[in-house]
Design an enzyme around this catalytic site. Structure first.
Site, short mmCIF file in Angstrom:
data_model
loop_
_atom_site.label_atom_id
_atom_site.label_comp_id
_atom_site.label_asym_id
_atom_site.label_seq_id
_atom_site.Cartn_x
_atom_site.Cartn_y
_atom_site.Cartn_z
N HIS A 233 -35.59 -0.70 12.13
CA HIS A 233 -35.98 0.68 11.81
C HIS A 233 -37.38 1.02 12.34
O HIS A 233 -37.55 1.94 13.13
CB HIS A 233 -35.96 0.89 10.28
CG HIS A 233 -34.63 0.69 9.64
ND1 HIS A 233 -33.57 1.54 9.79
CD2 HIS A 233 -34.19 -0.30 8.82
CE1 HIS A 233 -32.53 1.11 9.10
NE2 HIS A 233 -32.87 -0.01 8.50
O1 RIB Z 1 -35.48 3.07 5.73
C1 RIB Z 1 -36.15 2.09 6.49
C2 RIB Z 1 -37.59 2.05 6.13
O2 RIB Z 1 -37.71 1.60 4.79
C3 RIB Z 1 -38.40 1.05 6.97
O3 RIB Z 1 -39.72 1.54 7.12
C4 RIB Z 1 -38.41 -0.19 6.13
O4 RIB Z 1 -39.59 -0.99 6.35
C5 RIB Z 1 -38.44 0.39 4.76
O5 RIB Z 1 -39.77 0.68 4.46
#
Ligand code: RIB
Ligand code: CA
Length: 304
Positions: A233
């Protein structure tokens, strides 16, 4: 031309690989790291970020930020990242300390010290940015743009519609989307597709020290599986900065729901302009997955 950036983060295992890319991608000039409560407590995200900076002997200042969302209690993601937030690797002891000022002040000071507008990259909840805008609204003019991992034009990952970084602090996110900042939103629409394959993950221990460390962390990361693929992500936010050609963006009006019993934290992305509001974000809707994977392999090979 290296772009001066400030990175706001809640490490967080996918944050760790994004920090590696921010340090070693030739396009990035990382000037400051700030931490926020999110995946785990502020104490833990700050400890994790300092451990990573020490691991890479990186001479980058770090300031710690908000310990709680603006109005709501913190709901963490320890189920995804482990209780420590970065389960799986024993970092050596070190004496590094955060700056003696809060993140929003360190961001302001760094922005004012820069000879050019800087890019804010956020890969956690937006609490620190909301506090910056509330305390120092004039900083808007020192910020070139905000590139975030956050939100979704479709399904969520913490509720049916809300993505974690927005859902933790919807009020902060609403403040940011209403600020007039130029925003690039890398949401789940692209980050769920931005995966590293099991075949590539298996090469990490032999790549370099960074690969071996990340492989150890990834073994405890629950956004996917080491035997299939893992979702990167946060790495998408740095990938966009380094290789914007890998992404397809669309200017959209984005509203953040803060009232709904079932929908708070939802980014309502008006792809078709039905609300007849001017766009306030460039929303990433598509990603060249193979190109992302090649880039990720290249940038991790640049690390020590
Ligand atoms: O939804 C993904 C996000 O949530 C990323 O930043 C992961 O590190 C969590 O913080
Ligand atoms: Ca994160």
């Amino acid at each position: 031309m290296r772009e001066p950036i400030i990175l706001d983060t809640d490490p967080g295992i996918d944050d760790a690989v994004a920090i590696a890319a921010a340090l070693f991608a030739p396009q990035c000039d990382l000037r400051l790291i700030t931490t926020v409560a999110g995946n785990v407590s502020l104490e833990k995200t700050t400890r994790n970020a300092l451990q990573l900076l020490n691991f890479w002997s990186a001479d980058i200042p770090l300031a710690q930020g908000a310990a709680t969302p603006l109005l709501r209690p913190l709901h963490n993601a320890a189920d995804v990242h482990g209780e420590s937030g970065m389960e799986g690797y024993d970092f050596i002891e070190h004496a590094r300390q955060p700056l003696a000022k809060p993140a929003f002040q360190a961001i302001r000071d760094t922005l004012l010290a820069s000879s050019e507008p800087m890019t804010l990259v956020t890969i956690g909840p937006l609490t620190n940015v909301a506090l910056l805008l509330s305390h120092y609204p004039e900083c808007l003019f020192n910020i070139r743009r905000l590139v975030m991992m956050g939100g979704s034009a479709g399904r969520g990952n913490v509720t049916p519609n809300a993505e974690f970084n927005i859902a933790v602090d919807p009020e902060a996110a609403a403040r940011v989307f209403n600020s007039g900042l130029e925003i690039v939103m890398c949401g789940l629409d692209v980050t769920n597709k931005a995966t590293l394959t099991a075949e590539f993950l298996a090469t990490l221990p032999g790549l370099n020290r960074t690969g071996a460390m990340l492989h150890a962390l990834f073994s405890h990361y629950r956004s996917g599986s080491m035997t299939t693929w893992l979702r990167m992500h946060d790495l998408c936010a740095i990938a966009w900065l380094a290789r914007p050609d890998l992404f397809t963006l669309k200017p959209c009006f984005v509203a953040v729901e803060t009232q709904g019993q079932y929908t708070s934290g939802t980014t309502v992305v008006d792809i078709d302009g039905k609300l007849r509001q001017p766009p306030n974000a460039q929303v990433a809707l598509e990603i060249d997955v193979e190109g992302f994977r090649h880039w990720a392999a290249e940038v991790l090979a640049l690390a020590p």
